[in-house]
Scaffold this motif. Structure first.
Motif, PDB file in Angstrom:
ATOM      1  N   SER A 176      -5.332  28.487  67.257  1.00  0.00           N
ATOM      2  CA  SER A 176      -4.716  28.529  65.933  1.00  0.00           C
ATOM      3  C   SER A 176      -4.543  27.129  65.358  1.00  0.00           C
ATOM      4  CB  SER A 176      -3.387  29.273  65.969  1.00  0.00           C
ATOM      5  OG  SER A 176      -2.362  28.476  66.471  1.00  0.00           O
TER       6      SER A 176
ATOM      7  N   ILE B  20      -3.531  35.981  66.654  1.00  0.00           N
ATOM      8  CA  ILE B  20      -4.870  35.758  67.203  1.00  0.00           C
ATOM      9  C   ILE B  20      -5.096  36.642  68.425  1.00  0.00           C
ATOM     10  CG2 ILE B  20      -6.295  34.046  68.412  1.00  0.00           C
ATOM     11  CD1 ILE B  20      -5.221  32.032  66.313  1.00  0.00           C
ATOM     12  N   MET B  21      -4.066  36.815  69.251  1.00  0.00           N
ATOM     13  CA  MET B  21      -4.205  37.700  70.408  1.00  0.00           C
ATOM     14  C   MET B  21      -4.360  39.159  69.976  1.00  0.00           C
ATOM     15  SD  MET B  21      -1.683  35.948  73.173  1.00  0.00           S
ATOM     16  CE  MET B  21      -2.221  37.017  74.486  1.00  0.00           C
TER      17      MET B  21
ATOM     18  N   ASN C 249       1.495  32.754  65.046  1.00  0.00           N
ATOM     19  CA  ASN C 249       0.053  32.594  64.823  1.00  0.00           C
ATOM     20  C   ASN C 249      -0.737  32.940  66.078  1.00  0.00           C
ATOM     21  OD1 ASN C 249       0.369  31.806  62.186  1.00  0.00           O
ATOM     22  ND2 ASN C 249       0.313  29.624  62.641  1.00  0.00           N
ATOM     23  N   ALA C 250      -0.256  32.498  67.232  1.00  0.00           N
ATOM     24  CA  ALA C 250      -0.942  32.810  68.487  1.00  0.00           C
ATOM     25  C   ALA C 250      -0.921  34.310  68.763  1.00  0.00           C
ATOM     26  CB  ALA C 250      -0.297  32.041  69.636  1.00  0.00           C
TER      27      ALA C 250
ATOM     28  N   PHE D  31      -2.476  33.198  76.112  1.00  0.00           N
ATOM     29  CA  PHE D  31      -1.606  32.819  75.003  1.00  0.00           C
ATOM     30  C   PHE D  31      -1.780  31.353  74.628  1.00  0.00           C
ATOM     31  CE2 PHE D  31       2.365  30.857  73.624  1.00  0.00           C
ATOM     32  CZ  PHE D  31       2.603  31.565  72.462  1.00  0.00           C
ATOM     33  N   TRP D  32      -1.851  30.481  75.621  1.00  0.00           N
ATOM     34  CA  TRP D  32      -1.929  29.040  75.338  1.00  0.00           C
ATOM     35  C   TRP D  32      -3.231  28.676  74.643  1.00  0.00           C
ATOM     36  CZ3 TRP D  32       2.607  27.192  75.245  1.00  0.00           C
ATOM     37  CH2 TRP D  32       3.581  27.696  76.095  1.00  0.00           C
ATOM     38  N   TRP D  33      -4.317  29.333  75.029  1.00  0.00           N
ATOM     39  CA  TRP D  33      -5.581  29.096  74.338  1.00  0.00           C
ATOM     40  C   TRP D  33      -5.548  29.667  72.927  1.00  0.00           C
ATOM     41  CZ3 TRP D  33      -8.740  25.483  75.610  1.00  0.00           C
ATOM     42  CH2 TRP D  33      -8.817  25.058  76.946  1.00  0.00           C
ATOM     43  N   ALA D  34      -4.831  30.772  72.733  1.00  0.00           N
ATOM     44  CA  ALA D  34      -4.666  31.325  71.385  1.00  0.00           C
ATOM     45  C   ALA D  34      -3.862  30.363  70.515  1.00  0.00           C
ATOM     46  CB  ALA D  34      -3.978  32.682  71.450  1.00  0.00           C
ATOM     47  N   LEU D  35      -2.848  29.733  71.112  1.00  0.00           N
ATOM     48  CA  LEU D  35      -2.049  28.742  70.389  1.00  0.00           C
ATOM     49  C   LEU D  35      -2.911  27.540  70.005  1.00  0.00           C
ATOM     50  CD1 LEU D  35       0.890  28.069  69.495  1.00  0.00           C
ATOM     51  CD2 LEU D  35       1.114  26.868  71.660  1.00  0.00           C
TER      52      LEU D  35
END
Length: 120
Positions: free
Chosen positions: A98, A76-77, A72-73, A91-95
């Motif tokens: 999500s 989003i990226m 999912n991340a 990546f962590w903010w995308a996680l």
């Protein structure tokens, strides 16, 4: 047709609210960009996600499904790379985006689930 439009509106609101909750780490240039992000995420979830899930099935099974959060991340990226008015810091903010997006989406869809039934 109406259900698709309603789902698009709810997903757009979810994207907008999730970006607002996460502040500067996830940015949208406007509501039109939120609509575009919702559309791109819907297309990616229908086309790209099943392919990624298939190829990462061993990792998904070993992690008891937690690797799906990584997929999912990554989706989003990919949307971040494709849409110029949409920004995710890393990546962590995308996680996190999500996860927040899923929770907000579920809450908004549950609001519309209260169908009135005739009692008789």
């Amino acid at each position: 047709m109406n259900t698709l439009i309603i789902k698009l509106i709810v997903n757009t609101l979810s994207v907008f609210i999730a970006a607002w909750i996460l502040g500067d780490s996830v940015a949208l240039s406007g509501f039109g960009t939120a609509i575009l992000v919702a559309l791109v995420l819907a297309v990616f979830n229908v086309t790209l996600k099943p392919i990624l899930v298939f190829f990462t099935l061993p990792a998904t099974l070993v992690t008891f499904g937690l690797f799906l959060f990584v997929i999912n991340a990554l989706i989003i990226m990919a949307a971040d790379a494709l849409i110029s008015g949409f920004y995710v810091a890393n990546f962590w903010w995308a996680l996190l985006f999500s996860l927040v997006l899923s929770v907000v989406n579920a809450m908004l869809f549950s609001l519309g689930d209260g169908r009135r039934r005739e009692r008789g």
